[in-house]
Scaffold this motif. Sequence first.
Motif, PDB file in Angstrom:
ATOM      1  N   LEU A 148      21.034  63.783  53.881  1.00  0.00           N
ATOM      2  CA  LEU A 148      19.652  64.082  54.864  1.00  0.00           C
ATOM      3  C   LEU A 148      19.192  64.994  54.318  1.00  0.00           C
ATOM      4  CD1 LEU A 148      22.041  62.664  56.387  1.00  0.00           C
ATOM      5  CD2 LEU A 148      21.394  63.571  58.258  1.00  0.00           C
TER       6      LEU A 148
ATOM      7  N   LYS B 214      20.215  58.498  59.598  1.00  0.00           N
ATOM      8  CA  LYS B 214      19.006  58.721  60.007  1.00  0.00           C
ATOM      9  C   LYS B 214      18.129  58.349  61.210  1.00  0.00           C
ATOM     10  CE  LYS B 214      18.132  60.293  55.636  1.00  0.00           C
ATOM     11  NZ  LYS B 214      17.841  59.495  53.486  1.00  0.00           N
ATOM     12  N   GLN B 215      18.989  58.072  62.017  1.00  0.00           N
ATOM     13  CA  GLN B 215      18.786  57.622  63.822  1.00  0.00           C
ATOM     14  C   GLN B 215      18.767  58.600  64.920  1.00  0.00           C
ATOM     15  OE1 GLN B 215      19.926  53.570  64.523  1.00  0.00           O
ATOM     16  NE2 GLN B 215      21.315  54.303  63.165  1.00  0.00           N
ATOM     17  N   TYR B 216      17.506  59.123  64.175  1.00  0.00           N
ATOM     18  CA  TYR B 216      17.468  60.921  65.273  1.00  0.00           C
ATOM     19  C   TYR B 216      17.059  60.627  66.502  1.00  0.00           C
ATOM     20  CZ  TYR B 216      17.553  61.971  60.636  1.00  0.00           C
ATOM     21  OH  TYR B 216      17.355  62.376  58.808  1.00  0.00           O
TER      22      TYR B 216
ATOM     23  N   PHE C 273      16.585  67.465  62.487  1.00  0.00           N
ATOM     24  CA  PHE C 273      16.291  66.390  62.155  1.00  0.00           C
ATOM     25  C   PHE C 273      15.323  65.505  62.461  1.00  0.00           C
ATOM     26  CE2 PHE C 273      20.371  66.929  60.860  1.00  0.00           C
ATOM     27  CZ  PHE C 273      20.233  67.239  58.951  1.00  0.00           C
ATOM     28  N   ASN C 274      15.438  65.759  64.092  1.00  0.00           N
ATOM     29  CA  ASN C 274      13.603  64.643  64.597  1.00  0.00           C
ATOM     30  C   ASN C 274      12.601  66.418  64.869  1.00  0.00           C
ATOM     31  OD1 ASN C 274      13.106  62.447  65.889  1.00  0.00           O
ATOM     32  ND2 ASN C 274      13.124  63.750  68.071  1.00  0.00           N
TER      33      ASN C 274
END
Length: 394
Positions: free
Chosen positions: A380, A307-309, A339-340
Motif C-alpha cells: 500500500l 485498496k478499496q478505500y 489512503f483515500n
Amino acid sequence: MLFMSISFQVILAQKDGYWDKERAITKEIVVSARDRIVIKTEDFPEGTTEVVYRITLLDENQQLANSLVSVLKSIPDPTGISQGSAGAVFLLSKISGNDKCKYAIFSSENSASEYKVSGKTAKACWVQNEAINKDAKLLSLDKLACLRLNNRKMWFGFESKNWIMNQKIILEVVPWVNAKLSRGWNLENRKLIISQCKTSDLAKKLPNSDEFCVCILDKLQQEYKFQEFQELLPVEKSKAFKDLGNACFVETGASNVVYSNLRNQALDLIKRGKYGEAIAKLLTIIADGKAIVEDYSTLGNAYILTKQYVKAIKFLNEGEKLDHSELLIQLNLAHAYLFNKDFKLAKSIYKKYQFQNISDSISWTQKLKQDFVIFEKAGLPNGDFDRILRLFKN
C-alpha cells in the motif's frame, strides 16, 4: 385430597393418549356347532399403539353386565392393565355362559381365511389354544411385530367347542390412541422430515444439524398433522421449512455456531492473504443481519488491504453506529481516510485517541505502528506514514 390427587394423576396420564370410545367395536357373533368363523375389525385410528379386547361367551338370552368401554373409563391408560394380571382380570365380564371356544388373531385376510378352512394357526399373531368362556387382553401393536401393519386391522378367528348347539360370542375391541402419533407422525414420517431438513441450505451450514432438524420436526408436529403438511403446495412447504428453520436457527444456537465459524474463517483467510474470500464471508454475515462491530472492523481492514478505500469507509461508518467507542473501528477508519487522500480527517482521528489503549495489552500507538508494517508489506502507498508517526513524537 385423595380424590384430587387421583384425579390429577388421571389427567396427567391422559395427556399421552386416550381410549378411543368412538371407534370401539362391539360385535355379537353366532358360531355354529363345531364351526369356525372369522371377524374383521374396522380400521383402527391413526396413532393406535395398544388394543384392548374382551371375548365373552353367553348362554341364550344372557346380556353383558358392563360394556368394555364403561370398564375402561376407570383406567386412564394401558399401564393400568399391563402392570399386572389384576388389571386384565378387572376387564373380564362379570357373567359368562357355559360354552367355550378357542380363538386366534391374525394380521391379514389371507391368513385368517386359511385358518377358517384348515384351523391352522401357524400364521396367527396370537393364539388361545385352551378353550375359554371369557378372556380379556391388552395387545401392544409396537411390541407384536406381526400386528405392525399399515392397514391397522385385526382378524379374530373363533372355533366353537360346542358340538351340538350354536354359540353366542360377544367380541369387544377398544383402541388406545397415542395423542402425538394420532397426528400421523410415526417413525417413518419423522425420518422423512429429518432427511429433507438435512438437505436444506441452513442445515448445510452446520457442522452437526441434528439438533436443528429435530427442532424443525417438533415445530412441524405442533403445527400440522402429517397428512395436512403433505397436502401443502410445494411453495407452502418451502415457506414452512424456511420460517420454522429461521426460528430454530436462533433457538438452538445454530446461528451462533455458523457465524462464529464464518468469522474465524475470515480471520484465517486474511492471515493467509486471501482477502477477497474473507470479504465474501464477512458480507454474508452482514447480509444475514448477524454482524457485530468486530465484523465491520475486520471487513474495513480487508477492504483497505485490497485498496478499496471507499468501501472500507462505508462499512466502517456502519460499524461505528453500532459502537462508536470501539477503537479498532476508529483506527481502521483513520487508515481508510489516509489512503483515500483525506489527510486532515485521518489526522484528527489519529490524534484524538493517541493516549488510549486499543485493548488491555496494546496501546493505540503500538497498534498503529503494527498496522503500518502490515500495509507496507501489502504494497500500500506509504508516503504519509512518516507524517503520521511524527504526530506522536510531539
